[in-house]
Design an enzyme around this catalytic site. Sequence first.
Site, PDB file in Angstrom:
ATOM      1  N   HIS A 104      -9.987  -7.524  -4.139  1.00 45.62           N
ATOM      2  CA  HIS A 104      -9.645  -6.344  -3.239  1.00 45.62           C
ATOM      3  C   HIS A 104     -10.313  -6.754  -2.055  1.00 45.62           C
ATOM      4  O   HIS A 104     -11.168  -7.346  -1.953  1.00 45.62           O
ATOM      5  CB  HIS A 104     -10.663  -4.924  -3.908  1.00 45.62           C
ATOM      6  CG  HIS A 104     -10.411  -3.956  -3.081  1.00 45.62           C
ATOM      7  ND1 HIS A 104     -11.758  -3.660  -2.060  1.00 45.62           N
ATOM      8  CD2 HIS A 104      -9.870  -2.921  -2.492  1.00 45.62           C
ATOM      9  CE1 HIS A 104     -11.689  -2.742  -1.426  1.00 45.62           C
ATOM     10  NE2 HIS A 104     -10.371  -2.139  -1.517  1.00 45.62           N
ATOM     11  N   LYS A 119       0.765  -1.285   0.182  1.00 43.98           N
ATOM     12  CA  LYS A 119      -0.177   0.001   0.114  1.00 43.98           C
ATOM     13  C   LYS A 119       0.948   1.116   0.029  1.00 43.98           C
ATOM     14  O   LYS A 119       1.560   1.498   0.893  1.00 43.98           O
ATOM     15  CB  LYS A 119      -0.838   0.052   1.141  1.00 43.98           C
ATOM     16  CG  LYS A 119      -1.532   1.213   1.421  1.00 43.98           C
ATOM     17  CD  LYS A 119      -2.694   1.752   0.627  1.00 43.98           C
ATOM     18  CE  LYS A 119      -3.537   0.394  -0.187  1.00 43.98           C
ATOM     19  NZ  LYS A 119      -4.601   0.775  -0.987  1.00 43.98           N
TER      20      LYS A 119
HETATM   21  O1  GKR Z   1      -7.041  -0.614   4.468  1.00 43.21           O
HETATM   22  O2  GKR Z   1      -5.906   1.482   4.081  1.00 43.21           O
HETATM   23  C1  GKR Z   1      -6.646   0.174   3.786  1.00 43.21           C
HETATM   24  C2  GKR Z   1      -6.849   0.270   2.245  1.00 43.21           C
HETATM   25  O3  GKR Z   1      -6.351   1.614   1.433  1.00 43.21           O
HETATM   26  C3  GKR Z   1      -8.189   0.007   1.893  1.00 43.21           C
HETATM   27  O4  GKR Z   1      -8.919   0.892   2.531  1.00 43.21           O
HETATM   28  C4  GKR Z   1      -8.433  -0.040   0.368  1.00 43.21           C
HETATM   29  O5  GKR Z   1      -9.834  -0.114   0.050  1.00 43.21           O
HETATM   30  O6  GKR Z   1      -7.270  -1.881   0.327  1.00 43.21           O
HETATM   31  C5  GKR Z   1      -8.046  -1.034  -0.430  1.00 43.21           C
HETATM   32  C6  GKR Z   1      -7.229  -0.878  -1.676  1.00 43.21           C
HETATM   33  O7  GKR Z   1      -6.734  -1.593  -2.519  1.00 43.21           O
HETATM   34  O8  GKR Z   1      -7.353   0.293  -2.317  1.00 43.21           O
HETATM   35 MG    MG Z   2      -6.489  -0.458  -4.253  1.00 46.33          MG
END
Ligand code: GKR
Ligand code: MG
Length: 418
Positions: free
Chosen positions: A314, A187
């Site tokens: 996702h 991420k």
């Molecule tokens: O858990 O912070 C998180 C992610 O950024 C999530 O909210 C996203 O919806 O995992 C997700 C993504 O792939 O964008």
């Molecule tokens: Mg994403």
Amino acid sequence: MPQGSTIRKIAITPVAFHDMPLLNSVGIHEPFALRSIIEIVTDDSYGLGESYGDSAHLAAPSLEGISVYDTNMIYKMCQNSLEGDDSTDGDGMAGMVTTASVTDKVFSPFEVACLDIQGKIAGIPVSDILGGRVRSNVQYSAYLFYKWAGHPGQPDDEYGEALDSAGIVRQAEKMINRYGFKAIKLKGGVFPPAQEVEAIKSLHTAFPGIPLRLDPNAAWTVETSKWVASQLEGIVEYLEDPAPEIEGMAAVAKEASMPLATNMAVVAFSHLPPSVAQDAVQVILSDHHFWGGLRKSQTLAAICSIWKMRLSMHSNSHLGISLAAMTHLAAATPNLDYDCDTHWPWKRDEEDVIIEGALKWKDGGVAVPTVPGLGVELDREKLARLHQQYLECGMTKRDDTTYMRKFRPEFSPHIPRW
Ligand code: GKR
Ligand code: MG
């Protein structure tokens, strides 16, 4: 209608479970993640669903008297229950999932619960209802996050700090040692792009041959995204949501050598035609929680196969009922091309609402349950505990930005940022 298939009662229980301080482009995860647990009760059985925990997902449509086989009627009732409701950020991540699919989001856990009961009545697993397993173990990816060592004022958590490439590589080692994952997703959208490119290169060196992905949640401009794409050529299997909107993705896709994936630009069926027309994304990240349940996710898979788009999955912070549903869906989806995302490693083992032992992790994947229905049962004591935690935690919606601003008042979630 088959005996015992009439819905008698619906119960929705909000729960909270501990989460770690994971960084993303809009802020940082709060100490608790929220979910709602849906039970559909018939005369002699019950089915389970799990969804977002924000208040928009806690109102039950009136489904009493409808058959668990009549999911078209259930969809209609969900639609009716939303009339006049203009709430937009039901998943608590405004901007990360749009409003276009509110009915699909509300319907999804009820459909899953109905399929659970259908499977129990027929004596077959949900994956059989969906057309049969094409794989008996569903592979997931190691989902890495930049993170603080622990929530401010609390002890360090088991993963500790990861604020640079070395920390990210350590996190990957720990997660892979524990689960055996064979793909890695980072991420991003947290640090300047060059730093995140360096982290991916470090992962490439530390885990040669392991497929990698980077997801900055649209924090980059088109120009920056093109630059990152050139830096990571031959290194990532896909770049996820580098730039905002279908148009931004289309502009990046024209130059990027790797496929672009999304769970932000294309999140509803109505987004598919403009995206296909511009060849904006080459990989759709399906998610039954917002694509309208398991069957509609299969429709999405069919569309992807027709239009030569690839499919991945996702995730958001979730518990065992969602993991079971994701696993059955993935098991029954022939054209699933990549290991699915999951936030599973970020929750505490003991915190769930299902009876332990139903979902077995092995070699980076979950064995597809073969017992009737979803294959998971409610542990009512644990459900009560996580519900109590919900009542005590004081949260009613996810808000990563406000939590971040408690510690970094100058933080802005504005994207694209770089
Ligand atoms: O858990 O912070 C998180 C992610 O950024 C999530 O909210 C996203 O919806 O995992 C997700 C993504 O792939 O964008
Ligand atoms: Mg994403």
